[in-house]
Design an enzyme around this catalytic site. Structure first.
Site, PDB file in Angstrom:
ATOM      1  N   ASP A 109      53.622  13.190 -27.143  1.00 33.53           N
ATOM      2  CA  ASP A 109      53.588  14.269 -28.135  1.00 33.53           C
ATOM      3  C   ASP A 109      53.883  15.640 -27.521  1.00 33.53           C
ATOM      4  OD1 ASP A 109      51.269  14.803 -26.735  1.00 33.53           O
ATOM      5  OD2 ASP A 109      49.941  14.000 -28.287  1.00 33.53           O
ATOM      6  N   GLY A 110      54.030  15.686 -26.192  1.00 32.90           N
ATOM      7  CA  GLY A 110      54.364  16.963 -25.555  1.00 32.90           C
ATOM      8  C   GLY A 110      53.175  17.891 -25.372  1.00 32.90           C
ATOM      9  N   GLY A 148      58.006  16.274 -19.801  1.00 28.51           N
ATOM     10  CA  GLY A 148      57.875  15.779 -21.169  1.00 28.51           C
ATOM     11  C   GLY A 148      56.943  16.648 -21.994  1.00 28.51           C
ATOM     12  N   ASP A 200      56.682  11.587  -8.293  1.00 30.54           N
ATOM     13  CA  ASP A 200      56.980  12.722  -9.180  1.00 30.54           C
ATOM     14  C   ASP A 200      55.841  13.738  -9.172  1.00 30.54           C
ATOM     15  OD1 ASP A 200      55.719  10.437 -10.617  1.00 30.54           O
ATOM     16  OD2 ASP A 200      55.528  11.905 -12.223  1.00 30.54           O
ATOM     17  N   ASP A 239      50.172  18.478  -9.941  1.00 26.34           N
ATOM     18  CA  ASP A 239      50.064  17.577 -11.091  1.00 26.34           C
ATOM     19  C   ASP A 239      48.748  16.800 -11.079  1.00 26.34           C
ATOM     20  OD1 ASP A 239      51.972  17.989 -12.890  1.00 26.34           O
ATOM     21  OD2 ASP A 239      53.019  16.093 -12.620  1.00 26.34           O
ATOM     22  N   ARG A 253      50.869  27.286 -15.493  1.00 26.20           N
ATOM     23  CA  ARG A 253      50.758  26.892 -14.094  1.00 26.20           C
ATOM     24  C   ARG A 253      51.648  27.790 -13.246  1.00 26.20           C
ATOM     25  NH1 ARG A 253      51.674  20.701 -13.040  1.00 26.20           N
ATOM     26  NH2 ARG A 253      53.818  21.122 -13.601  1.00 26.20           N
ATOM     27  N   GLY A 293      60.757  13.314 -16.119  1.00 27.49           N
ATOM     28  CA  GLY A 293      61.212  14.665 -16.451  1.00 27.49           C
ATOM     29  C   GLY A 293      60.097  15.358 -17.196  1.00 27.49           C
TER      30      GLY A 293
HETATM   31  P1  AMP Z   1      51.860  12.924 -15.484  1.00 31.68           P
HETATM   32  O1  AMP Z   1      50.972  11.729 -15.564  1.00 31.68           O
HETATM   33  O2  AMP Z   1      51.275  14.147 -16.142  1.00 31.68           O
HETATM   34  O3  AMP Z   1      52.357  13.187 -14.104  1.00 31.68           O
HETATM   35  O4  AMP Z   1      53.141  12.572 -16.368  1.00 31.68           O
HETATM   36  C1  AMP Z   1      54.067  11.552 -16.092  1.00 31.68           C
HETATM   37  C2  AMP Z   1      55.261  11.726 -17.014  1.00 31.68           C
HETATM   38  O5  AMP Z   1      54.882  11.556 -18.359  1.00 31.68           O
HETATM   39  C3  AMP Z   1      55.931  13.089 -16.925  1.00 31.68           C
HETATM   40  O6  AMP Z   1      57.317  12.908 -17.109  1.00 31.68           O
HETATM   41  C4  AMP Z   1      55.296  13.827 -18.072  1.00 31.68           C
HETATM   42  O7  AMP Z   1      56.066  14.901 -18.524  1.00 31.68           O
HETATM   43  C5  AMP Z   1      55.172  12.736 -19.105  1.00 31.68           C
HETATM   44  N1  AMP Z   1      54.061  12.987 -20.050  1.00 31.68           N
HETATM   45  C6  AMP Z   1      52.727  12.908 -19.791  1.00 31.68           C
HETATM   46  N2  AMP Z   1      52.008  13.180 -20.893  1.00 31.68           N
HETATM   47  C7  AMP Z   1      52.896  13.454 -21.881  1.00 31.68           C
HETATM   48  C8  AMP Z   1      52.780  13.802 -23.263  1.00 31.68           C
HETATM   49  N3  AMP Z   1      51.600  13.948 -23.860  1.00 31.68           N
HETATM   50  N4  AMP Z   1      53.922  13.992 -23.955  1.00 31.68           N
HETATM   51  C9  AMP Z   1      55.125  13.848 -23.367  1.00 31.68           C
HETATM   52  N5  AMP Z   1      55.320  13.521 -22.085  1.00 31.68           N
HETATM   53  C10 AMP Z   1      54.218  13.318 -21.339  1.00 31.68           C
HETATM   54 MG    MG Z   2      53.527  14.271 -13.158  1.00 31.35          MG
END
Ligand code: AMP
Ligand code: MG
Length: 473
Positions: A116-117, A83, A241, A251, A167, A81
């Site tokens: 950390d979002g 994050g 995802d 992504d 984005r 989801g």
């Molecule tokens: P990604 O590798 O960017 O496709 O992220 C995979 C998952 O990890 C997704 O659900 C992202 O929202 C979550 N995510 C990645 N980096 C962070 C972060 N720094 N803080 C919170 N969620 C993260």
């Molecule tokens: Mg992703």
């Protein structure tokens, strides 16, 4: 600006996304705006200066954290989801088309788990660039409207500067959005999501024609990946995802364009087994579509699913061959061209030649009979000589100058290669945004030579090759 956005996806409700207030960033500063995208979306009257985007970029806003799950490196993860990003709403352009706006790096959400979002400057800048480059090459991709830095720092392997991008995409619905409801056995919601996609992305299809939806995902994914292969793009994290239902490149993490032609190239250094290596991408595309088809299996029967998936290989092979033929300056596709292309790639791989620049070199050779410096080995190689003979036979009905001209309008001189991005990132971290602006302009118009291009048309030196890209972003 935000009040101009529609809230179309929001009407689906709580099972699909959660309202979240973003966490503002200190000292946020819009450092780059994508004016071409501003123009294209008809936003000029709304965005005249960075100040118009500053409030959003500093995360003083609210939006929706979308729920999804997905297969990561082949393993199902039910707990994904948004994050660290929020869907802000949809901008409707003058033709009525909706464009999602999504703030990446907006702070924690209910789906952040231990994260950390936030997003860091380095990877935000890379995301800001790649959408433009792929779009200029004719490859469907999400894009970025603006890039902002902040004074907040976040911890990765070392402390890094937090940043945001806005984005812009036609869709933020992923294969994993369907997997979420399928594995939770929330079948009514699964159907609602499919109906939403049909309504928004295939308005001409009959209500309930879910096969049309899967056909679209198959066709668009096949075309997208065929073009990645044609232009030497390695995505690096093809988890389900990260696969968009409408087949937009989506992504971005440790992506890279090939330097030398090496089919086994792996841009993601965390991918120890090469699951997402360059040559695996077409197979993984099909694997991911199978995962999507499985998630849609409550809406369609097995024969329909199989029929849709069966179209993938052929569509991908056709798009790939057409694109490679264009790169070689060939107007049409004949059966024997498959071997001609394969032999050319074999030559590049044996001689470790720069993949994308090789097509520009071939056009120069057609035009003036001489090879640019880096490609001189082709002049003194028997195999190359044989190949060039077959190529000349094949192309002979066409005027060489005209072919060379066509090749130059399809073969990029400028790409956001890893070493160029690294140089731009380092300059920007030292307060010099000049190279960032320069490279951005080059990649937006990658076929024509730019004056003062700061060497952005050059291959990496040996010491620049193999820069380590981690997955952390
Ligand atoms: P990604 O590798 O960017 O496709 O992220 C995979 C998952 O990890 C997704 O659900 C992202 O929202 C979550 N995510 C990645 N980096 C962070 C972060 N720094 N803080 C919170 N969620 C993260
Ligand atoms: Mg992703």
């Amino acid at each position: 600006m935000l009040d101009q956005l529609k809230q179309d996806f929001a009407r689906l409700g709580h099972d699909f996304a959660r309202p979240v207030k973003a966490t503002p960033l200190a000292g946020s500063h819009v450092r780059h705006i994508n004016w071409a995208l501003v123009e294209q979306l008809g936003l000029r009257d709304h965005i005249k200066t960075p100040a118009n985007l500053q409030l959003i970029a500093s995360a003083n806003c609210q939006g929706l954290a979308m729920k999804y799950s997905g297969h990561q490196f082949g393993v199902f993860n039910p707990q994904l989801g948004d994050g660290r990003g929020l869907l802000l709403g949809e901008w409707q352009d003058s033709s009525g088309e909706l464009w999602d706006w999504h703030l990446k790096g907006a702070g924690q959400t209910p789906f952040s788990r231990f994260g950390d979002g936030r997003a860091v400057w380095r990877s935000s800048l890379r995301e800001h660039f790649i959408g433009e480059s792929l779009t200029a090459l004719g490859i469907a991709s999400t894009r970025s409207l603006c890039l902002a830095s902040s004074q907040d720092s976040v911890m990765r392997e070392t402390p890094e500067q937090a940043a945001t991008v806005i984005r812009v995409a036609k869709s933020h619905i992923r294969f994993g959005s369907f997997e979420e409801f399928f594995y939770q056995r929330k079948y009514p919601q699964l159907q609602e999501l499919a109906d939403y996609c049909l309504h928004r992305y295939l308005p001409g299809a009959a209500p309930g024609d879910y096969q049309a939806l899967l056909d679209m995902a198959v066709a668009n994914t096949a075309k997208m990946i065929a073009l990645w292969q044609s232009f030497g793009f390695n995505h690096g994290v093809m988890n389900t995802d990260n696969m968009s239902i409408i087949g937009e490149t989506f992504d971005f993490g440790p992506y890279a364009f090939l330097d030398d032609y090496d089919p086994k190239f792996i841009c993601n250094h965390s991918d120890h087994h090469g699951r997402y290596s360059f040559e695996q991408q077409p197979n993984i595309g099909l694997w991911n579509l199978n995962a999507l088809a499985h998630a849609l299996s409550t809406l369609m029967d097995q024969d329909q699913l199989r029929e849709s998936l069966m179209a993938y290989q052929k569509q991908l092979a056709n798009h790939y061959q057409e694109s490679l033929n264009r790169r070689l300056g060939l107007d049409s596709v004949r059966e024997a061209d498959v071997a001609l292309v394969q032999q050319w790639l074999q030559l590049l791989s044996e001689q470790k030649l720069d993949y994308n620049l090789s097509f520009r070199a071939l056009a120069s050779w057609l035009r003036d009979g001489a090879w640019p410096d880096q490609f001189e080995t082709l002049a003194s190689n028997d195999k190359a000589e044989q190949w060039l003979h077959s190529y000349q036979q094949r192309i002979k009905q066409q005027c060489p100058n005209e072919s060379a001209h066509k090749m130059d309008s399809y073969n990029p001189l400028y790409l956001p290669r890893t070493h160029h991005l690294q140089a731009v990132i380092e300059a920007s971290q030292n307060g010099n945004d000049g190279p960032m602006e320069n490279l951005f302009q080059c990649i937006q118009q990658p076929f024509k030579r730019h004056q003062d291009d700061l060497g952005f048309d050059l291959s990496p030196t040996d010491s620049d090759k193999g820069l380590c890209l981690s997955c952390s972003s």
